[in-house]
Design a protein around this motif. Structure first.
Motif, mmCIF file in Angstrom:
data_model
loop_
_atom_site.group_PDB
_atom_site.id
_atom_site.type_symbol
_atom_site.label_atom_id
_atom_site.label_comp_id
_atom_site.label_asym_id
_atom_site.label_seq_id
_atom_site.Cartn_x
_atom_site.Cartn_y
_atom_site.Cartn_z
ATOM 1 N N ILE A 127 0.867 -1.188 0.000
ATOM 2 C CA ILE A 127 0.000 0.000 0.000
ATOM 3 C C ILE A 127 0.899 1.232 0.000
ATOM 4 C CG2 ILE A 127 -1.688 1.314 1.368
ATOM 5 C CD1 ILE A 127 -2.956 -1.214 0.320
ATOM 6 N N LYS A 163 -3.040 6.713 0.180
ATOM 7 C CA LYS A 163 -3.997 6.891 1.274
ATOM 8 C C LYS A 163 -5.360 6.260 0.963
ATOM 9 C CE LYS A 163 -5.570 11.140 2.089
ATOM 10 N NZ LYS A 163 -5.475 12.579 2.427
ATOM 11 N N ALA A 179 -5.247 2.651 1.407
ATOM 12 C CA ALA A 179 -5.167 2.338 2.844
ATOM 13 C C ALA A 179 -6.562 2.406 3.465
ATOM 14 C CB ALA A 179 -4.222 3.308 3.539
ATOM 15 N N ILE A 239 -1.582 -3.328 7.318
ATOM 16 C CA ILE A 239 -1.070 -3.059 5.973
ATOM 17 C C ILE A 239 0.453 -2.929 6.072
ATOM 18 C CG2 ILE A 239 -3.086 -1.904 4.992
ATOM 19 C CD1 ILE A 239 -1.777 0.796 5.617
ATOM 20 N N VAL A 250 3.073 -0.545 4.293
ATOM 21 C CA VAL A 250 3.373 0.549 3.372
ATOM 22 C C VAL A 250 4.697 0.190 2.702
ATOM 23 C CG1 VAL A 250 3.905 3.000 3.201
ATOM 24 C CG2 VAL A 250 2.136 2.203 4.795
ATOM 25 N N ILE A 306 -0.539 8.232 5.221
ATOM 26 C CA ILE A 306 -1.292 6.978 5.366
ATOM 27 C C ILE A 306 -1.556 6.707 6.844
ATOM 28 C CG2 ILE A 306 -1.136 4.467 5.063
ATOM 29 C CD1 ILE A 306 0.367 4.992 2.439
ATOM 30 N N VAL A 334 -0.071 -0.562 11.111
ATOM 31 C CA VAL A 334 0.698 -0.087 9.957
ATOM 32 C C VAL A 334 2.145 -0.553 10.088
ATOM 33 C CG1 VAL A 334 1.547 1.936 8.711
ATOM 34 C CG2 VAL A 334 -0.771 1.944 9.670
#
Ligand code: FNR
Length: 381
Positions: free
Chosen positions: A256, A259, A262, A273, A275, A296, A306
């Motif tokens: 990801i 945004k 996400a 997720i 990033v 994000i 995250v």
């Protein structure tokens, strides 16, 4: 290890010396002109930390929880396809090093050793499984059943590879494509002392997760050919719904960078997720993870976990991604350079270095616990 490694970046040079060029470039390279590959590292370098003093930093704690599991460090080892090529039964050596360090190891769909062998080698270590969407949905379902039967409870579903990026170093070496290039490489690389098991090439083996599924031994060339044909550009959120209909464990969506995606992951109900821009190996010129992460993290506002990766080479980099909004960080190339340089012992050595670098960075920034690592630690001007 004979050589003295004093910084994690030294492992890259050691790997360069110990790997046949096609394999070094497969690991080291990125997509197109490698703008994003470089930006991942440069943008982390540009982040400025506040230096806070006189705050009693005598007791530092790096313990944390990732998706409910206790970890000694806010770290996991990222999935690296064919990572097992970089040392003998390489993924089993990585699994042991991860367990020793007390951090999760995310095994790639396209590992070189079968998942069963890796889980057994980890002896109770924390193993997560990474899945790609492949055209062969039967393989995906069978693979998840195997993972569940082995007690794996975290699925990392990688979504930034509906097709492989244009990696010109691999095109030049012959590493990509239908396996014919690999056959040419195989003729050329028989050099003793390399950190690569030449016996892997040419001969059919019980290779990766695919042999057991196909019910036959396959050669490395055939494995790469099978992979090349199996990436599925039709993947969308419905495929994730399909997986969730039979996967009872946690789901983490990796890759990801935007945004809006996400927020879709939040709506889908993902547990986490990652990033990531796949280490600059997919779409060149997308932002670095360090650049994309703050927006994000702010948008999802802790509604899921995250994690972040891409460009992390040191403990200081780990601290920076945490301060930018990640709760945990994945190491990619860094630990495979170490694996190529010194096997499982090299990975342990690297993780020790990263632990020390993170500890020192926390000490000198005046924070003693990961809960205090926040954007407030950064100088934004
Ligand atoms: C990867 N990556 C990756 N990701 C994934 O989800 N499944 C995979 O099989 C692979 N395979 C793979 C092979 C190689 C050689 C590399 C370098 C990377 C991406 C990986 O998990 C991670 O996102 C990046 O490696 C992070 O960037 P850095 O830390 O390597 O810069």
């Amino acid at each position: 290890m004979a050589m003295i490694i004093s910084a994690s970046t030294d492992f890259r040079e050691a790997a360069r010396r110990r790997l046949p060029p096609f394999l070094f470039h497969y690991l080291d390279g990125g997509a197109y002109a490698e703008h994003t590959l470089r930006a991942n590292i440069e943008d982390l370098g540009h982040i400025r930390l506040r230096q806070r003093v006189l705050r009693d930093v005598s007791a530092i704690s790096m313990q944390t929880q990732l998706l409910g599991d206790a970890c000694n460090l806010p770290l996991a080892l990222a999935p690296i396809g064919l990572g097992g090529m970089f040392a003998r039964r390489g993924e089993t050596q990585v699994a042991r090093a991860a367990r020793k360090a007390g951090i999760p190891y995310i095994v790639s769909t396209v590992s070189l050793c079968p998942l069963e062998e890796i889980v057994a080698a980890s002896q109770g270590g924390d193993i997560w499984f990474q899945l790609y969407v492949l055209k062969d949905r039967g393989f995906m379902k069978a693979m998840l059943e195997r993972a569940l039967a082995l007690g794996v409870s975290k699925l990392v579903f990688t979504v930034d590879m509906p097709a492989p990026g244009a990696r010109y170093r691999d095109r030049h070496s012959g590493m990509s494509g239908d396996g014919a290039g690999l056959r040419r490489i195989w003729q050329a690389i028989r050099k003793p002392g390399w950190a690569f098991d030449v016996g892997l090439m040419g001969q059919p083996h019980d290779l990766g997760n695919v042999s057991a599924y196909l019910g036959r031994h396959i050669s490395l060339e055939d494995y790469i050919g099978w992979l090349g044909e199996n990436f599925d550009p039709s993947v969308d959120w419905k495929d994730l719904e399909w997986i969730r209909s039979f996967w009872p464990g946690k789901m983490i969506i990796k890759g990801i960078l935007d945004k809006e995606d996400a927020l879709d992951a939040v709506r889908f109900g993902a547990d986490g997720i990652v990033v990531s821009n796949h280490g600059g190996r997919q779409l060149d010129s997308v932002p670095s993870s360090a650049y994309a992460l703050p927006d994000i993290a702010e948008a999802v506002d802790r509604r899921l976990v995250v994690l972040a990766d891409s460009g992390v080479r040191t403990g200081l980099d780990v601290l920076k991604l945490l301060a930018l909004g990640a709760q945990g960080v994945l190491l990619g190339r860094a630990y495979i350079y170490a694996l190529a340089a010194g096997g499982g012992g090299g990975v342990t050595h690297l993780l020790d270095l990263i632990e020390r670098e993170l500890r020192t960075a926390m000490t000198l920034s005046g924070v003693t616990a990961l809960a205090d690592v926040t954007p407030d630690m950064l100088v934004w001007r």
